[in-house]
Scaffold this motif. Structure first.
Motif, PDB file in Angstrom:
ATOM      1  N   ILE A   2     -18.473  49.038  38.101  1.00  0.00           N
ATOM      2  CA  ILE A   2     -18.444  48.122  39.235  1.00  0.00           C
ATOM      3  C   ILE A   2     -18.144  46.720  38.701  1.00  0.00           C
ATOM      4  N   LEU A   3     -17.114  46.120  39.250  1.00  0.00           N
ATOM      5  CA  LEU A   3     -16.725  44.784  38.818  1.00  0.00           C
ATOM      6  C   LEU A   3     -17.515  43.733  39.591  1.00  0.00           C
ATOM      7  N   THR A   4     -17.894  42.671  38.909  1.00  0.00           N
ATOM      8  CA  THR A   4     -18.588  41.567  39.563  1.00  0.00           C
ATOM      9  C   THR A   4     -17.594  40.777  40.406  1.00  0.00           C
ATOM     10  N   HIS A   5     -18.134  39.929  41.253  1.00  0.00           N
ATOM     11  CA  HIS A   5     -17.251  39.104  42.092  1.00  0.00           C
ATOM     12  C   HIS A   5     -16.383  38.195  41.222  1.00  0.00           C
ATOM     13  N   ARG A   6     -16.920  37.691  40.127  1.00  0.00           N
ATOM     14  CA  ARG A   6     -16.114  36.826  39.245  1.00  0.00           C
ATOM     15  C   ARG A   6     -15.001  37.625  38.573  1.00  0.00           C
ATOM     16  N   ALA A   7     -15.297  38.846  38.174  1.00  0.00           N
ATOM     17  CA  ALA A   7     -14.264  39.691  37.564  1.00  0.00           C
ATOM     18  C   ALA A   7     -13.157  39.996  38.581  1.00  0.00           C
ATOM     19  N   LEU A   8     -13.533  40.226  39.821  1.00  0.00           N
ATOM     20  CA  LEU A   8     -12.536  40.481  40.868  1.00  0.00           C
ATOM     21  C   LEU A   8     -11.676  39.245  41.119  1.00  0.00           C
ATOM     22  N   ILE A   9     -12.303  38.085  41.110  1.00  0.00           N
ATOM     23  CA  ILE A   9     -11.555  36.833  41.293  1.00  0.00           C
ATOM     24  C   ILE A   9     -10.555  36.651  40.153  1.00  0.00           C
ATOM     25  N   VAL A  10     -11.004  36.874  38.927  1.00  0.00           N
ATOM     26  CA  VAL A  10     -10.116  36.759  37.762  1.00  0.00           C
ATOM     27  C   VAL A  10      -8.980  37.767  37.877  1.00  0.00           C
ATOM     28  N   LEU A  11      -9.297  38.989  38.250  1.00  0.00           N
ATOM     29  CA  LEU A  11      -8.274  40.029  38.400  1.00  0.00           C
ATOM     30  C   LEU A  11      -7.226  39.636  39.442  1.00  0.00           C
ATOM     31  N   ALA A  12      -7.678  39.135  40.577  1.00  0.00           N
ATOM     32  CA  ALA A  12      -6.749  38.759  41.648  1.00  0.00           C
ATOM     33  C   ALA A  12      -5.879  37.568  41.241  1.00  0.00           C
ATOM     34  N   ALA A  13      -6.496  36.533  40.685  1.00  0.00           N
ATOM     35  CA  ALA A  13      -5.725  35.354  40.277  1.00  0.00           C
ATOM     36  C   ALA A  13      -4.789  35.690  39.119  1.00  0.00           C
ATOM     37  N   ALA A  14      -5.268  36.494  38.182  1.00  0.00           N
ATOM     38  CA  ALA A  14      -4.419  36.901  37.055  1.00  0.00           C
ATOM     39  C   ALA A  14      -3.257  37.764  37.536  1.00  0.00           C
ATOM     40  N   GLY A  15      -3.494  38.574  38.559  1.00  0.00           N
ATOM     41  CA  GLY A  15      -2.406  39.368  39.131  1.00  0.00           C
ATOM     42  C   GLY A  15      -1.304  38.487  39.675  1.00  0.00           C
ATOM     43  N   SER A  16      -1.680  37.439  40.399  1.00  0.00           N
ATOM     44  CA  SER A  16      -0.673  36.501  40.896  1.00  0.00           C
ATOM     45  C   SER A  16       0.026  35.790  39.746  1.00  0.00           C
ATOM     46  N   ALA A  17      -0.745  35.431  38.717  1.00  0.00           N
ATOM     47  CA  ALA A  17      -0.142  34.763  37.557  1.00  0.00           C
ATOM     48  C   ALA A  17       0.861  35.682  36.862  1.00  0.00           C
ATOM     49  N   LEU A  18       0.514  36.951  36.715  1.00  0.00           N
ATOM     50  CA  LEU A  18       1.440  37.896  36.077  1.00  0.00           C
ATOM     51  C   LEU A  18       2.694  38.116  36.921  1.00  0.00           C
ATOM     52  N   LEU A  19       2.534  38.137  38.225  1.00  0.00           N
ATOM     53  CA  LEU A  19       3.717  38.261  39.088  1.00  0.00           C
ATOM     54  C   LEU A  19       4.621  37.035  38.949  1.00  0.00           C
ATOM     55  N   MET A  20       4.013  35.860  38.795  1.00  0.00           N
ATOM     56  CA  MET A  20       4.815  34.644  38.590  1.00  0.00           C
ATOM     57  C   MET A  20       5.513  34.679  37.235  1.00  0.00           C
ATOM     58  N   GLY A  22       6.446  37.341  35.684  1.00  0.00           N
ATOM     59  CA  GLY A  22       7.535  38.301  35.874  1.00  0.00           C
ATOM     60  C   GLY A  22       8.716  37.683  36.605  1.00  0.00           C
ATOM     61  N   ALA A  23       8.422  36.920  37.654  1.00  0.00           N
ATOM     62  CA  ALA A  23       9.492  36.277  38.419  1.00  0.00           C
ATOM     63  C   ALA A  23      10.278  35.298  37.544  1.00  0.00           C
ATOM     64  N   PHE A  24       9.543  34.496  36.773  1.00  0.00           N
ATOM     65  CA  PHE A  24      10.229  33.543  35.881  1.00  0.00           C
ATOM     66  C   PHE A  24      10.969  34.276  34.762  1.00  0.00           C
ATOM     67  N   GLY A  25      10.432  35.392  34.317  1.00  0.00           N
ATOM     68  CA  GLY A  25      11.117  36.195  33.306  1.00  0.00           C
ATOM     69  C   GLY A  25      12.444  36.725  33.820  1.00  0.00           C
ATOM     70  N   PHE A  26      12.430  37.291  35.028  1.00  0.00           N
ATOM     71  CA  PHE A  26      13.680  37.763  35.627  1.00  0.00           C
ATOM     72  C   PHE A  26      14.661  36.609  35.790  1.00  0.00           C
ATOM     73  N   GLN A  27      14.144  35.440  36.156  1.00  0.00           N
ATOM     74  CA  GLN A  27      15.010  34.288  36.386  1.00  0.00           C
ATOM     75  C   GLN A  27      15.591  33.744  35.085  1.00  0.00           C
ATOM     76  N   HIS A  28      14.736  33.466  34.125  1.00  0.00           N
ATOM     77  CA  HIS A  28      15.193  32.748  32.926  1.00  0.00           C
ATOM     78  C   HIS A  28      15.639  33.648  31.782  1.00  0.00           C
ATOM     79  N   ILE A  29      15.037  34.815  31.643  1.00  0.00           N
ATOM     80  CA  ILE A  29      15.437  35.729  30.574  1.00  0.00           C
ATOM     81  C   ILE A  29      16.476  36.723  31.085  1.00  0.00           C
ATOM     82  N   TRP A  40      10.252  31.476  48.367  1.00  0.00           N
ATOM     83  CA  TRP A  40       9.165  31.409  49.352  1.00  0.00           C
ATOM     84  C   TRP A  40       8.004  32.311  48.957  1.00  0.00           C
ATOM     85  N   GLN A  41       8.297  33.442  48.320  1.00  0.00           N
ATOM     86  CA  GLN A  41       7.245  34.377  47.915  1.00  0.00           C
ATOM     87  C   GLN A  41       6.392  33.823  46.783  1.00  0.00           C
ATOM     88  N   ARG A  42       6.908  32.871  46.046  1.00  0.00           N
ATOM     89  CA  ARG A  42       6.178  32.322  44.901  1.00  0.00           C
ATOM     90  C   ARG A  42       5.064  31.368  45.318  1.00  0.00           C
TER      91      ARG A  42
END
Length: 158
Positions: A2-20, A22-29, A40-42
Motif C-alpha cells: 500500500i502506497l502512502t499519500h506522499r508516495a502517490l503524489i510523487v508517482l503522479a508528479a513524476a509520471g507527468s515529468a517523465l511524459l514531459m 519523453g515529449a522533449f526527447g521526441f522533439q529535440h532528439i 497544449w497537452q504539455r
C-alpha cells in the motif's frame, strides 16, 4: 504493498515529468517538432508537476484533486487530438501569430513560407496503432487515478 499519500503524489508528479521528458526527447532528439495540440497537452503536465511539489510539502486533498484536474485536462486535450488525427472531427483551423514590428510584408511572407508546417492531423509516430496523443491520453488518465487515490488517502487520514 500500500502506497502512502506522499508516495502517490510523487508517482503522479513524476509520471507527468517523465511524459514531459519523453515529449522533449521526441522533439529535440527525435526531430519531431510538436504541433499546436501537442503543446497544449504539455501545459497541464507542468501544472501537475508544480502541484505535486506543493502537495508533497503540504498534503491536502484539494491539492491532490487539483493534480487530478490537471491530469484530466491533458487527457481531454489528448482525446481531442486523437480525434483530429483519426479524422473523427476537425482540428484547429489556424494557428495564431503576430507580425514582428519593422518587418516588411514580403519578408514576413518569406519567413512564413520557410517555416515548417506541423499539422495536428498527421501522426508522426505510433506504437501498436496508437499515436503519441493517444498514449498521452491513456497515461494521463492513469495519472488522474493516482492523484484521486492520493486525495482519498489524505482524506482518510484526516
Amino acid at each position: 504493498m500500500i502506497l502512502t499519500h506522499r508516495a502517490l503524489i510523487v508517482l503522479a508528479a513524476a509520471g507527468s515529468a517523465l511524459l514531459m521528458v519523453g515529449a522533449f526527447g521526441f522533439q529535440h532528439i527525435g526531430g519531431m517538432p510538436p504541433c499546436k495540440l501537442c503543446l497544449w497537452q504539455r501545459y497541464p503536465h507542468v501544472a501537475a508537476i508544480v502541484i505535486g511539489l506543493v502537495a508533497f510539502a503540504l498534503p491536502r486533498a484539494s491539492l491532490a484533486l487539483a493534480g487530478a484536474v490537471a491530469a484530466l485536462t491533458t487527457t481531454g486535450i489528448a482525446f481531442y487530438h486523437t480525434g483530429v488525427e483519426r479524422a473523427w472531427w476537425a482540428g484547429p483551423s489556424s494557428c495564431s501569430s503576430t507580425s514582428p514590428a519593422g518587418v516588411s510584408t514580403d519578408a514576413l511572407f518569406d519567413q512564413i513560407m520557410a517555416a515548417p508546417v506541423i499539422r495536428c492531423d498527421e501522426v508522426p509516430w505510433e506504437m501498436f496503432g496508437l499515436s503519441m496523443a493517444s498514449w498521452n491520453m491513456l497515461a494521463s488518465l492513469g495519472l488522474a487515478v493516482v492523484w484521486l487515490a492520493a486525495a482519498w488517502r489524505i482524506r482518510k487520514q484526516a
